[in-house]
Design a protein around this motif. Structure first.
Motif, PDB file in Angstrom:
ATOM      1  N   MET A 255     -18.254  -8.073   7.769  1.00  0.00           N
ATOM      2  CA  MET A 255     -19.579  -8.416   7.253  1.00  0.00           C
ATOM      3  C   MET A 255     -19.607  -9.698   6.417  1.00  0.00           C
ATOM      4  SD  MET A 255     -21.336  -4.837   6.116  1.00  0.00           S
ATOM      5  CE  MET A 255     -21.814  -3.583   7.306  1.00  0.00           C
ATOM      6  N   ASN A 256     -18.475 -10.394   6.330  1.00  0.00           N
ATOM      7  CA  ASN A 256     -18.404 -11.640   5.559  1.00  0.00           C
ATOM      8  C   ASN A 256     -18.761 -11.435   4.079  1.00  0.00           C
ATOM      9  OD1 ASN A 256     -17.664 -13.164   7.803  1.00  0.00           O
ATOM     10  ND2 ASN A 256     -19.784 -13.617   8.342  1.00  0.00           N
ATOM     11  N   ILE A 257     -18.303 -10.332   3.524  1.00  0.00           N
ATOM     12  CA  ILE A 257     -18.535 -10.098   2.102  1.00  0.00           C
ATOM     13  C   ILE A 257     -17.820 -11.174   1.289  1.00  0.00           C
ATOM     14  CG2 ILE A 257     -18.160  -8.490   0.193  1.00  0.00           C
ATOM     15  CD1 ILE A 257     -20.356  -7.680   2.232  1.00  0.00           C
ATOM     16  N   ASN A 258     -18.531 -11.738   0.339  1.00  0.00           N
ATOM     17  CA  ASN A 258     -18.115 -12.880  -0.499  1.00  0.00           C
ATOM     18  C   ASN A 258     -18.069 -14.186   0.276  1.00  0.00           C
ATOM     19  OD1 ASN A 258     -17.828 -11.256  -2.787  1.00  0.00           O
ATOM     20  ND2 ASN A 258     -15.671 -10.830  -2.362  1.00  0.00           N
ATOM     21  N   ARG A 259     -18.489 -14.158   1.535  1.00  0.00           N
ATOM     22  CA  ARG A 259     -18.488 -15.366   2.369  1.00  0.00           C
ATOM     23  C   ARG A 259     -19.759 -15.397   3.224  1.00  0.00           C
ATOM     24  NH1 ARG A 259     -13.386 -13.405   1.765  1.00  0.00           N
ATOM     25  NH2 ARG A 259     -11.646 -14.869   1.561  1.00  0.00           N
ATOM     26  N   GLY A 260     -20.913 -15.321   2.577  1.00  0.00           N
ATOM     27  CA  GLY A 260     -22.181 -15.269   3.276  1.00  0.00           C
ATOM     28  C   GLY A 260     -23.014 -14.048   2.931  1.00  0.00           C
ATOM     29  N   ASP A 261     -22.390 -13.037   2.394  1.00  0.00           N
ATOM     30  CA  ASP A 261     -23.057 -11.834   1.899  1.00  0.00           C
ATOM     31  C   ASP A 261     -22.203 -11.296   0.763  1.00  0.00           C
ATOM     32  OD1 ASP A 261     -24.854  -9.764   1.646  1.00  0.00           O
ATOM     33  OD2 ASP A 261     -24.450  -8.850   3.603  1.00  0.00           O
ATOM     34  N   ARG A 262     -22.733 -10.381  -0.002  1.00  0.00           N
ATOM     35  CA  ARG A 262     -21.927  -9.740  -1.038  1.00  0.00           C
ATOM     36  C   ARG A 262     -22.476  -8.357  -1.334  1.00  0.00           C
ATOM     37  NH1 ARG A 262     -23.603  -9.221  -6.303  1.00  0.00           N
ATOM     38  NH2 ARG A 262     -25.451 -10.387  -6.981  1.00  0.00           N
ATOM     39  N   PHE A 263     -21.662  -7.525  -1.990  1.00  0.00           N
ATOM     40  CA  PHE A 263     -22.112  -6.209  -2.421  1.00  0.00           C
ATOM     41  C   PHE A 263     -23.200  -6.366  -3.486  1.00  0.00           C
ATOM     42  CE2 PHE A 263     -17.474  -4.657  -1.724  1.00  0.00           C
ATOM     43  CZ  PHE A 263     -17.689  -4.563  -0.363  1.00  0.00           C
ATOM     44  N   ASP A 264     -24.269  -5.591  -3.349  1.00  0.00           N
ATOM     45  CA  ASP A 264     -25.369  -5.637  -4.313  1.00  0.00           C
ATOM     46  C   ASP A 264     -25.299  -4.451  -5.273  1.00  0.00           C
ATOM     47  OD1 ASP A 264     -27.689  -6.174  -5.681  1.00  0.00           O
ATOM     48  OD2 ASP A 264     -29.031  -5.985  -3.962  1.00  0.00           O
ATOM     49  N   TYR A 265     -25.387  -3.234  -4.733  1.00  0.00           N
ATOM     50  CA  TYR A 265     -25.306  -2.067  -5.612  1.00  0.00           C
ATOM     51  C   TYR A 265     -24.726  -0.891  -4.848  1.00  0.00           C
ATOM     52  CZ  TYR A 265     -29.813  -0.883  -3.377  1.00  0.00           C
ATOM     53  OH  TYR A 265     -30.817  -0.626  -2.480  1.00  0.00           O
ATOM     54  N   ILE A 266     -24.346   0.159  -5.598  1.00  0.00           N
ATOM     55  CA  ILE A 266     -23.663   1.328  -5.034  1.00  0.00           C
ATOM     56  C   ILE A 266     -24.264   2.597  -5.617  1.00  0.00           C
ATOM     57  CG2 ILE A 266     -21.868   1.226  -6.818  1.00  0.00           C
ATOM     58  CD1 ILE A 266     -19.883   2.333  -4.781  1.00  0.00           C
ATOM     59  N   SER A 267     -24.398   3.606  -4.771  1.00  0.00           N
ATOM     60  CA  SER A 267     -24.769   4.954  -5.199  1.00  0.00           C
ATOM     61  C   SER A 267     -23.686   5.912  -4.710  1.00  0.00           C
ATOM     62  CB  SER A 267     -26.123   5.367  -4.633  1.00  0.00           C
ATOM     63  OG  SER A 267     -27.143   4.495  -5.065  1.00  0.00           O
ATOM     64  N   SER A 268     -23.292   6.847  -5.554  1.00  0.00           N
ATOM     65  CA  SER A 268     -22.122   7.666  -5.233  1.00  0.00           C
ATOM     66  C   SER A 268     -22.320   9.105  -5.680  1.00  0.00           C
ATOM     67  CB  SER A 268     -20.879   7.076  -5.917  1.00  0.00           C
ATOM     68  OG  SER A 268     -19.716   7.796  -5.581  1.00  0.00           O
ATOM     69  N   MET A 269     -21.767  10.033  -4.915  1.00  0.00           N
ATOM     70  CA  MET A 269     -21.761  11.435  -5.324  1.00  0.00           C
ATOM     71  C   MET A 269     -20.468  12.089  -4.863  1.00  0.00           C
ATOM     72  SD  MET A 269     -24.508  13.259  -2.755  1.00  0.00           S
ATOM     73  CE  MET A 269     -25.840  12.227  -3.366  1.00  0.00           C
ATOM     74  N   LYS A 306     -25.070  -1.123  -0.763  1.00  0.00           N
ATOM     75  CA  LYS A 306     -26.081  -2.000  -0.182  1.00  0.00           C
ATOM     76  C   LYS A 306     -25.663  -3.433  -0.441  1.00  0.00           C
ATOM     77  CE  LYS A 306     -30.362  -2.056   1.672  1.00  0.00           C
ATOM     78  NZ  LYS A 306     -30.696  -1.384   2.949  1.00  0.00           N
ATOM     79  N   THR A 307     -25.766  -4.274   0.589  1.00  0.00           N
ATOM     80  CA  THR A 307     -25.399  -5.675   0.416  1.00  0.00           C
ATOM     81  C   THR A 307     -26.659  -6.503   0.154  1.00  0.00           C
ATOM     82  OG1 THR A 307     -25.613  -6.502   2.691  1.00  0.00           O
ATOM     83  CG2 THR A 307     -23.600  -5.269   2.139  1.00  0.00           C
ATOM     84  N   ILE A 308     -26.451  -7.715  -0.291  1.00  0.00           N
ATOM     85  CA  ILE A 308     -27.572  -8.603  -0.564  1.00  0.00           C
ATOM     86  C   ILE A 308     -28.416  -8.827   0.692  1.00  0.00           C
ATOM     87  CG2 ILE A 308     -28.178 -10.998  -1.145  1.00  0.00           C
ATOM     88  CD1 ILE A 308     -27.461  -9.429  -3.589  1.00  0.00           C
ATOM     89  N   LYS A 309     -27.786  -8.863   1.857  1.00  0.00           N
ATOM     90  CA  LYS A 309     -28.515  -9.058   3.111  1.00  0.00           C
ATOM     91  C   LYS A 309     -29.141  -7.777   3.635  1.00  0.00           C
ATOM     92  CE  LYS A 309     -26.549 -13.264   5.062  1.00  0.00           C
ATOM     93  NZ  LYS A 309     -25.962 -13.887   6.276  1.00  0.00           N
ATOM     94  N   GLY A 310     -28.998  -6.682   2.891  1.00  0.00           N
ATOM     95  CA  GLY A 310     -29.640  -5.435   3.277  1.00  0.00           C
ATOM     96  C   GLY A 310     -28.810  -4.505   4.119  1.00  0.00           C
ATOM     97  N   ARG A 311     -27.572  -4.866   4.432  1.00  0.00           N
ATOM     98  CA  ARG A 311     -26.710  -3.981   5.207  1.00  0.00           C
ATOM     99  C   ARG A 311     -26.251  -2.807   4.352  1.00  0.00           C
ATOM    100  NH1 ARG A 311     -23.369  -9.325   6.915  1.00  0.00           N
ATOM    101  NH2 ARG A 311     -24.528  -9.906   8.801  1.00  0.00           N
ATOM    102  N   SER A 312     -25.836  -1.741   5.002  1.00  0.00           N
ATOM    103  CA  SER A 312     -25.334  -0.560   4.299  1.00  0.00           C
ATOM    104  C   SER A 312     -23.904  -0.280   4.720  1.00  0.00           C
ATOM    105  CB  SER A 312     -26.216   0.657   4.587  1.00  0.00           C
ATOM    106  OG  SER A 312     -26.315   0.898   5.984  1.00  0.00           O
ATOM    107  N   ILE A 313     -23.126   0.236   3.772  1.00  0.00           N
ATOM    108  CA  ILE A 313     -21.741   0.621   4.029  1.00  0.00           C
ATOM    109  C   ILE A 313     -21.494   1.980   3.389  1.00  0.00           C
ATOM    110  CG2 ILE A 313     -19.306   0.016   3.823  1.00  0.00           C
ATOM    111  CD1 ILE A 313     -20.161  -2.867   3.219  1.00  0.00           C
ATOM    112  N   MET A 314     -21.090   2.957   4.180  1.00  0.00           N
ATOM    113  CA  MET A 314     -20.671   4.238   3.635  1.00  0.00           C
ATOM    114  C   MET A 314     -19.165   4.199   3.400  1.00  0.00           C
ATOM    115  SD  MET A 314     -20.876   8.123   5.173  1.00  0.00           S
ATOM    116  CE  MET A 314     -19.443   7.930   6.245  1.00  0.00           C
TER     117      MET A 314
END
Length: 456
Positions: A255-269, A306-314
């Motif tokens: 996903m090119n994290i830190n190279r065109g996109d980055r992690f925005d926020y996280i929710s966890s349980m 959630k990434t800045i570009k709106g992608r999701s990662i579980m």
């Protein structure tokens, strides 16, 4: 330790204290995390002067570290200069591996926990491999960079957001590499999927899934030495994703994290924490230390990034329940999906079957999309071993880059962001799964940084 090196370490500790004072308030009511003032230039794409011979020191040669020693004995352009560990038995074992290979006997250190600093005071070491318990990773990596050496540190590189910033600030100030040794990024399947993604096979990326699902209750029987002697206690201290990077590293590269996109926020349980107490009750006497511990880490942790570009990662973590091993390794795009464990693929356009059913036959896909790095070095990697060859290939690639003046495939920003899932997931779990913001460890350079290329 000489006076010059002593002054360096004192200056390092002062800088760390100043950094901690800033990032200790890194999140205020979940507003955007504060970004410490930079102490040096960005190390995105850092290129250091070529090293004809890479001189290596090791801190920690127990379980992971001894494997690294074996691999470095088989690499061209390398000299093993020193080995440090507080357990004399594993030091002797590592030295024997080097000597039996016909190489010069390395110097040894380990009289005390801090004796690694005496090794760092040497001026004939270029890189240091750090394979110690988690709590030592950041302090040792910081000290390594402050001593003028490149730090290559096992996962996770940091266990707090504050430590992640310490790594970033030190790397930028010293202009030294700090690479987290995420070996899974060098697995054959992960490299192939990266190549597929770069060629647009899955279309625009939407979603990824990563995991470390690996039943490790047996490590609880390692009492005096080995990983279980210290890792077990983390399950009594923190509730969240204790070990996020094996699955997350490759997905982040897709996903090119830190190279065109980055992690925005996280929710966890987290699920209830039941498995380790039950295992201790079954496997140990009632009065055994393992039965006196209060295990609080949920058996299964599930986080959504959630990434800045709106992608999701579980991202999932489970080292407790009885189930097959998995890292998920799933990447979904507008044209289809790849998933691992077992490997399978489904495409709307370009596949051999309808996207309504999985294609489990990987032979044709390997033939078309095997990563050029694996095509070149895969046979050698498998011959030398280490998780199917990924360990050897990772070290080979590091040495290649250092000897040829190329940037490493992972940098300190990757180490910081991938490791930050550890503390941020815990913060979210403790706050009824409310989202927690990721700091921008790159300080904005992610917007223009070039994606990781397909090296040939």
């Amino acid at each position: 330790m000489g006076d010059l090196n002593r002054r360096r370490f004192l200056q390092s500790m002062a800088a760390i204290a100043a950094t901690s004072a800033v990032v200790g308030c890194a999140s205020n009511n979940n507003k955007t995390p504060l970004t410490p003032k930079p102490q040096g230039n960005s190390v995105q794409g850092l290129v250091v002067p070529k090293l004809d011979v890479v001189r290596v020191g090791f801190i920690g040669v127990g379980q992971r570290g001894v494997g690294a020693v074996k691999h470095f004995c088989h690499l061209d352009g390398v000299e093993i200069k020193a080995i440090c560990d507080t357990h004399q038995e594993v030091v002797d074992r590592a030295v024997k591996i080097v000597v039996d290979k016909g190489l010069p006997k390395p110097a040894t250190y380990g009289k005390s926990d801090m004796d690694y600093r005496r090794m760092l005071a040497r001026d004939d070491i270029d890189i240091v491999i750090i394979s110690t318990p988690w709590k030592w990773h950041t302090p040792m990596a910081v000290d390594t960079m402050e001593s003028g050496k490149h730090a290559l540190v096992e996962v996770p590189a940091a266990v707090t957001v504050e430590e992640a910033w310490q790594l970033v600030n030190t790397a930028e100030r010293t202009q030294k590499n700090c690479m987290m040794l995420e070996n899974v990024c060098y697995g054959r399947d992960e490299l192939m999927v990266l190549n597929m993604v770069r060629q647009g096979l899955f279309g625009e990326l939407l979603h990824g899934e990563a995991a470390y699902i690996h039943e490790l209750r047996w490590q609880m029987k390692e009492i005096e030495h080995k990983t279980g002697s210290w890792r077990t206690h983390w399950h009594t201290k923190r509730d969240g994703n204790l070990y996020p990077t094996h699955g997350l590293g490759p997905v982040s590269q897709y996903m090119n994290i830190n190279r065109g996109d980055r992690f925005d926020y996280i929710s966890s349980m987290s699920s209830p924490a039941l498995g380790r107490a039950a295992y201790a009750k079954r496997e140990f006497p009632a009065n055994h230390e393992r039965n006196q511990l209060n295990y609080i880490a949920g058996d299964m942790n599930t986080s959504i990034i959630k990434t800045i570009k709106g992608r999701s990662i579980m991202v999932q973590h489970d080292t407790t329940t009885p189930r097959p091993y998995s890292r998920h390794n799933l990447i979904q795009g507008t044209n289809g999906v790849f998933a691992g464990f077992p490997n399978r693929i489904a495409l709307e356009n370009g596949g051999s079957k309808s996207f309504h059913e999985w294609d489990y036959d990987m032979n044709d896909w390997y033939g078309k999309y095997d990563h050029p790095l694996w095509q070149k070095m895969g046979a050698e990697a498998e011959r030398n071993g280490g998780h199917g060859g990924m360990d050897f290939l990772m070290f080979w690639r590091i040495i290649y880059c250092l000897r040829n003046g190329e940037p490493l495939d992972q940098d300190v920003y990757d180490a910081a962001a991938w490791s930050a899932v550890f503390p941020l997931s815990m913060d979210s779990v403790a706050d009824r799964s409310n989202s927690k913001d990721f700091p921008d460890f790159t300080r904005g350079t992610w917007r223009t940084a070039a994606p990781l290329g397909i090296v040939t």
